[in-house]
Design a protein around this motif. Sequence first.
Motif, short mmCIF file in Angstrom:
data_model
loop_
_atom_site.label_atom_id
_atom_site.label_comp_id
_atom_site.label_asym_id
_atom_site.label_seq_id
_atom_site.Cartn_x
_atom_site.Cartn_y
_atom_site.Cartn_z
N PHE A 135 60.93 11.00 12.17
CA PHE A 135 61.24 11.59 13.49
C PHE A 135 62.10 10.49 14.49
O PHE A 135 62.72 10.79 15.21
N ARG A 136 61.63 9.17 14.28
CA ARG A 136 62.23 8.25 15.20
C ARG A 136 63.76 8.07 14.41
O ARG A 136 64.61 7.92 15.38
N LYS A 137 63.81 8.02 13.05
CA LYS A 137 65.11 8.18 12.38
C LYS A 137 66.08 9.23 13.06
O LYS A 137 67.32 8.75 13.26
N VAL A 138 65.48 10.29 13.41
CA VAL A 138 66.34 11.61 13.66
C VAL A 138 66.38 11.49 15.37
O VAL A 138 66.83 12.45 16.24
N ARG A 139 65.55 10.66 15.84
CA ARG A 139 65.57 10.60 17.29
C ARG A 139 64.95 11.79 17.85
O ARG A 139 65.49 12.45 18.99
N LEU A 140 63.73 12.41 17.25
CA LEU A 140 63.15 13.64 17.76
C LEU A 140 61.47 13.38 17.91
O LEU A 140 60.88 14.32 18.05
N GLU A 141 61.02 11.81 18.05
CA GLU A 141 59.64 11.74 18.11
C GLU A 141 58.89 12.40 19.15
O GLU A 141 57.78 12.71 19.00
N HIS A 142 59.68 12.77 20.21
CA HIS A 142 59.09 13.41 21.39
C HIS A 142 58.79 14.99 21.11
O HIS A 142 58.43 15.61 21.96
N ARG A 143 59.41 15.48 20.32
CA ARG A 143 59.43 16.77 19.76
C ARG A 143 58.61 17.03 18.35
O ARG A 143 58.35 18.34 18.07
N ALA A 146 56.39 20.37 18.69
CA ALA A 146 57.23 21.73 19.02
C ALA A 146 57.04 22.60 17.73
O ALA A 146 57.24 21.97 16.75
N TYR A 147 57.01 24.03 18.11
CA TYR A 147 57.54 24.88 16.99
C TYR A 147 58.79 24.95 17.05
O TYR A 147 59.61 24.78 17.80
N PRO A 148 59.65 25.33 15.66
CA PRO A 148 61.03 25.44 15.71
C PRO A 148 61.56 26.40 16.81
O PRO A 148 62.63 26.09 17.02
N SER A 149 60.95 27.53 16.87
CA SER A 149 61.69 28.53 17.91
C SER A 149 61.50 27.71 19.30
O SER A 149 62.27 28.19 20.27
N GLN A 150 60.85 26.53 19.60
CA GLN A 150 61.10 25.91 20.99
C GLN A 150 62.02 24.71 20.88
O GLN A 150 62.58 24.19 21.97
N LEU A 151 62.89 24.52 19.74
CA LEU A 151 63.94 23.56 19.46
C LEU A 151 65.04 24.22 19.53
O LEU A 151 65.45 25.50 19.11
N SER A 152 66.24 23.23 20.09
CA SER A 152 67.69 24.02 19.75
C SER A 152 68.13 23.81 18.43
O SER A 152 67.44 23.20 17.44
N GLY A 153 69.22 24.46 18.43
CA GLY A 153 69.82 24.22 16.79
C GLY A 153 69.76 22.95 16.46
O GLY A 153 69.49 22.59 15.21
N GLY A 154 70.37 22.19 17.11
CA GLY A 154 70.74 20.75 16.63
C GLY A 154 69.33 19.95 16.44
O GLY A 154 69.33 19.29 15.34
N GLU A 155 68.27 20.21 17.28
CA GLU A 155 67.27 19.74 17.02
C GLU A 155 66.68 20.21 15.54
O GLU A 155 65.91 19.47 14.82
N GLN A 156 66.53 21.51 15.45
CA GLN A 156 66.11 22.20 14.47
C GLN A 156 66.55 21.37 12.76
O GLN A 156 65.97 21.09 12.02
N GLN A 157 67.99 21.20 12.97
CA GLN A 157 68.58 20.57 12.01
C GLN A 157 68.23 19.12 11.72
O GLN A 157 68.06 18.80 10.62
N ARG A 158 67.81 18.31 12.80
CA ARG A 158 67.29 17.13 12.67
C ARG A 158 66.04 17.21 12.07
O ARG A 158 65.84 16.43 11.43
N VAL A 159 65.17 18.13 12.49
CA VAL A 159 64.01 18.23 11.98
C VAL A 159 63.97 18.44 10.41
O VAL A 159 63.56 18.05 9.44
#
Lengths: 257, 217
Positions: A135-143, A146-159
């Motif tokens: 998650f640090r690698k994709v810079r999403l450690e704060h998310r 979260a459930y996928p439905s709470q993430l933006s498309g870009g965030e989902q792809q990074r997950v």
Amino acid sequence: MSTEPGLSVIQTDPILRVDSVTKSFGKKIIFNNISFNVQAGQVVVIVGPSGTGKSTFLRCVNGLEDIQSGRIVFEGDIVNAHSKNIVSLRKRIGMIFQNFNLYPHLTALENVTLAPMKVLGESRKLADERAMDMFRKVRLEHRASAYPSQLSGGEQQRVAIARALAMNPSLMMFDEPTSALDPETVGDVLAIMEELARDGRTMLVVTHEMGFADHVGDRMIFMDGGTIIEDGPPSELLKNPKEKRTQQFVNSVLRPN
Amino acid sequence: MILIDYSFLLIRGLGITLWISWVALLLAALIGALIGLGRTSKRWSIRFLTGVYAEFFRSIPVLVTLFFVYYGLTLLTGINLSTFVAATIALALEGSAMMSEVVRGGLQSIAKGQREAALSTGMKAWQVELFIVWPQAIRVMIPPAVGVYVSTLKASSLASVIGYVELTKTGLLIRESVRGHSGSLLILVVIATIYVIINFAISRLGAMLEERNNFVN
């Protein structure tokens, strides 16, 4: 197609070897007589008009689709969609989809830890720790929670990228990873892919992002009508395409209208 | 009032109705899951056979199935089924056909990409079903499954026809014994009211279950 277990290839060979592969659905031929190799550490970008079998090709590499003739060899193992060993092969090939395909009933963290726990047998503690690295690698450690439905498309792809990375695959395949994204989030995803390339990851990328292909790709393969038209350094294909069809395609994507 | 004297019998009848419909529903869920799985099978023959099963028992009135099980099976096999067993089998046959439809719909509602993403991480087929497909599909199945339970519970009243004393039969027996008294019509109103309350409660419970399992925010 030959599937004898003894028929394997020496490790110093390319990580992926594609020999005269043909795919058809019934009578409809998707691609025909495709051959190329991918060396470890290479970033190979596949471009071409829609409907030329680029995505289907990726799906053949990890056995989501079978092939009708030819041979795909990954790290010395023959890819056979119908054999049992396809499961162990898929562990070593990460796949990123156009529509992310995150599991909606699991949190982002659980999306990433599921396969390490169930496939690699990691403990929850270890899987969680490693997932947080991803998650640090994709810079999403704060998310992470979260459930996928709470993430933006870009965030989902990074997950989804983190999910693939967590298996530490020796090849990562991207199937039009930014095509379903809002323009403003495309850059985030491409930046992370570029970082992966710099880390020395072997990548096979189907994309329409010519900037990325030129900038990050070691090699570009232009496919049209189910065959490889041209294969070479991206700058070469973009600036001095040898084939007329490559020329037309490059013109249409670089200078629309 | 005369009904007070019979309230114990009514509660007992309600208990039996809940019991038989619950047993039938459990059986229906188990068989229905298998049939539903079969209906999504890759094998043509399995899809065909399970499809025939589902269409067959969905098309026949429960009462006919009940007669066939209670009288027909006895004639064919010589085994004397109790009214409880016969009614449970008949309800489970019909329920499983409806449940197979629920299960099939639930499984088919899961996008193809979910399976592919999971397979791509190296999970085995059974792991994909267990960790990815079913947890999502069950959430889709809950509302229609509650509907199946409600209709099984209502259909259980048909067991009164072969003499099984559940809620409806209890009401009919009470009505018999109070004939001429003012309670004879009232008793049917009471029975109907009990069904309404119970089924409404089940629907509410189902809605709560659905709410609790909702992962889309």
